[in-house]
Write a protein that holds these residues in place. Structure first.
Motif, short mmCIF file in Angstrom:
data_model
loop_
_atom_site.label_atom_id
_atom_site.label_comp_id
_atom_site.label_asym_id
_atom_site.label_seq_id
_atom_site.Cartn_x
_atom_site.Cartn_y
_atom_site.Cartn_z
N THR A 43 0.87 -1.17 0.00
CA THR A 43 0.00 0.00 0.00
C THR A 43 0.90 1.22 0.00
OG1 THR A 43 -1.98 0.97 1.00
CG2 THR A 43 -0.21 0.34 2.51
N CYS A 44 0.43 2.32 -0.55
CA CYS A 44 1.28 3.49 -0.75
C CYS A 44 0.63 4.73 -0.17
CB CYS A 44 1.54 3.69 -2.24
SG CYS A 44 2.49 5.18 -2.64
N TYR A 45 1.35 5.40 0.71
CA TYR A 45 0.97 6.73 1.20
C TYR A 45 1.81 7.75 0.43
CZ TYR A 45 -1.12 4.44 5.30
OH TYR A 45 -1.89 3.67 6.14
N ALA A 46 1.19 8.84 0.00
CA ALA A 46 1.93 9.81 -0.79
C ALA A 46 1.47 11.23 -0.46
CB ALA A 46 1.73 9.55 -2.29
N ALA A 47 2.39 12.17 -0.59
CA ALA A 47 2.06 13.58 -0.37
C ALA A 47 3.11 14.45 -1.03
CB ALA A 47 1.96 13.89 1.12
N LEU A 48 2.75 15.70 -1.21
CA LEU A 48 3.67 16.72 -1.69
C LEU A 48 3.87 17.71 -0.54
CD1 LEU A 48 5.28 17.95 -4.08
CD2 LEU A 48 3.22 19.25 -4.65
N ALA A 49 5.05 17.67 0.06
CA ALA A 49 5.33 18.49 1.23
C ALA A 49 5.94 19.83 0.82
CB ALA A 49 6.28 17.76 2.18
#
Length: 571
Positions: free
Chosen positions: A387-393
């Motif tokens: 499973t993949c968690y993703a964000a643009l910080a």
């Protein structure tokens, strides 16, 4: 001038390095009959993934061997702590090596503002097909084409319908227009909502776009951030190894490489990273005329009219459309693919990526996570085991001057980060666990459940994660710079190997049949750590239309599409 063999090797260098990760981190799901629903210590519910192959055998062997503590004592090599070794510095210092524009307050504002404006323009339907133009669209009229087809001329060009308005579909549409074809694009989403962070457009994709339309290429390079001027590579996430195989401290380099060297050798442009809405905006503005894209238009089914007479398409609202060619660029859960290969009902789903996924809130994402398990089974897609968690910080990374892309590797998870431009970092946390899992809903006691989990998974202090591994601090540097609502989660699926079918037609023409072809994730979904999903989709669009450009009679369309399919499978 390098020969074609040298160029091919150079183009593939970065892709092969990244592909090694997916080979060592690929895990197949249990068979449908053995899927179980389990609850982990983190209250994650879903299908249990199992691991097979040489990697699992080595892990099993390691667990049975006696452990000798003194072998793991000592420090990692000092050379593995250097970001840019001399041989990489030499390549980056070449006079013709690209240099990025230095980050500044003005540039940061410019990059971020353009992404925001591009997203707003898309939401306002600028450049889309609406109103009277929609009612008079060329594709609404079925032509009287005789049996055997018609001659294709400059005055009466090939007509193409494209399903899917993500990167693959937009590139196909732009390429078709550049060759003088009539093209229309149908996107199932009701708006071009922004989803996901910036996309790395690597050398191979930039060259394809340059061939399609030099203006598109120039605009993308001008809008992007050069990432080829620094080192990329793989690091160990936590202390690992022994005196015999080598000791590595958390954050030590395992592999370092530059992407500019292969690009310079092959005379290709260097990698840039560009915000997804900006890419969409540039392709819509410069790739084809206004009114080419029609939103809220999902292609449900099609009919091959046979004998060079093209294809008839039916949209979800019952609207009919007609053309010589249909290209399915509608994502991993492609409805066009479902119809093309005669898959079971339910194999076509809503793609949580590209143009469509930005409309999803957490509640919808939870439902989609569970539904996707069923869709994948019908669509013949493989759960990767992650499973993949993703964000643009919105954060200036501590290693920004030396590193553009890195992966912190662990046995059960890994953390990917890349410079997003405008003092932002795009990151992905991939964790091996069952499919269909969801995070707890926020409560007064834990208002940030995704952040809570990630801080445990990549703990940098104390006893570390649940396996006792203390992670390199860079993962939490980016996680802690992100907001809960900006973190998106999805299970990762890819495509089954080509030879999992006994259908002769699919073996001879894997991604095409008659006047219908597939493109991008619809035919070869990839793991994000490969860094080539969007780039290979761009190559697909370019090569597909190059084949169609040679068609002089509609009866030749199936041969052109089939030939392209066979060539692309090898690539």
């Amino acid at each position: 001038m390098p020969n074609r063999s040298t160029k091919a090797k150079a183009i593939a260098a970065t892709t092969l390095a990244l592909a090694a990760i997916s080979q060592t981190c690929a895990f197949a799901p249990a068979s449908l009959s053995s899927r179980t629903t389990t609850t982990t210590h983190l209250n994650v519910v879903g299908e249990q993934a199992t691991s097979i192959g040489p990697a699992q055998l080595l892990r099993n062997l390691k667990e049975t061997l006696p452990q000798i503590p003194w072998l793991a004592e000592g420090d990692g090599s000092a050379s593995n702590k250097i970001d840019i070794p001399d041989h990489v510095a030499h390549v980056l210092a070449q006079p013709d090596a690209p240099k990025r524009e230095a980050e500044s307050e003005e540039r940061t504002e410019r990059i971020r503002s353009r992404a925001k404006q591009a997203a707003e323009d898309a939401m306002e339907l600028r450049g889309m097909l609406t109103g009277d133009d929609d009612a008079k669209a060329w594709w609404r009229t079925q032509r009287a084409i005789p049996e055997g087809g018609r001659v294709v001329t400059k005055e009466d060009p090939l007509t193409v319908l494209v399903a899917g308005g993500g990167l693959a579909g937009l590139v196909v549409a732009a390429a078709c227009h550049s060759k003088g074809m009539k093209v229309a694009l149908f996107e199932q989403a009701s708006s071009y909502a922004p989803y996901g962070g910036p996309i790395q457009i690597q050398s191979n994709a930039l060259r394809a776009l340059q061939q399609i339309n030099p203006k598109i290429y120039e605009e993308l390079v001008a809008a992007g951030t050069c990432t080829a001027d620094r080192v990329s590579g793989l690091k160990i996430g936590y202390r690992k190894g022994n005196k015999l195989a080598g000791l590595y401290d958390a954050g030590d380099w395992l592999v370092r490489f530059d992407t500019v060297g292969p690009a310079l050798e092959a005379e290709l442009p260097a990698t840039v990273v560009v915000d997804r809405p900006v890419i969409q905006q540039i392709l819509v503005k410069y790739g084809f005329p206004e009114g080419t894209v029609r939103i809220a238009s999902r292609i449900e089914q099609f009919e091959d009219l046979g004998k060079g007479r093209g294809v008839a398409v039916t949209l979800k609202d019952g609207t009919k459309a007609y053309s010589d060619v249909l290209v399915g660029a509608d994502g991993i859960w492609s409805q066009v693919r479902k119809n093309l290969h005669g898959l079971d009902d339910g194999a076509g789903g809503f793609a949580a990526s590209g143009a469509a996924g930005g409309a999803l809130d957490d509640a919808e994402a939870r439902k989609l996570a569970r539904d996707t398990v069923q869709i994948a089974a019908k669509a013949d897609r493989r759960f990767s085991g992650f499973t993949c968690y993703a964000a643009l910080a919105s954060h200036r990374a501590s290693n920004i001057e030396n590193v553009s892309y890195q992966i912190l590797l662990g046995e059960k998870k890994y953390f990917v980060s890349t410079d997003g431009g405008g003092e932002r970092q795009q990151w992905f946390a991939l964790i091996r666990e069952p499919a269909g899992g969801v995070d707890p809903e926020p409560t007064a006691e834990d208002p940030h459940p995704k952040l809570t989990r990630l801080r445990k998974e990549f703990a940098e202090m104390g006893s570390g994660d649940e396996d006792g591994n203390v992670w390199d601090p860079f993962a939490l540097e980016l996680i802690n710079a992100s907001n809960e609502e900006d973190i998106k989660r999805r299970d990762l699926y890819d495509g089954a190997p080509l030879l999992t079918t006994l259908d002769p037609q699919r073996l001879l023409s894997p991604w095409a049949k008659g006047p219908v072809a597939l493109c991008g994730d619809a035919c070869h979904p990839m793991m994000p750590n490969l860094g080539q999903g969007g780039c290979q989709a761009t190559e697909d669009g370019y090569r597909l239309v190059e084949e169609l450009a040679g068609v002089q009679h509609t009866k030749s369309v199936p041969g052109a599409l089939g030939g392209d399919s066979r060539v692309r499978v090898i690539r």
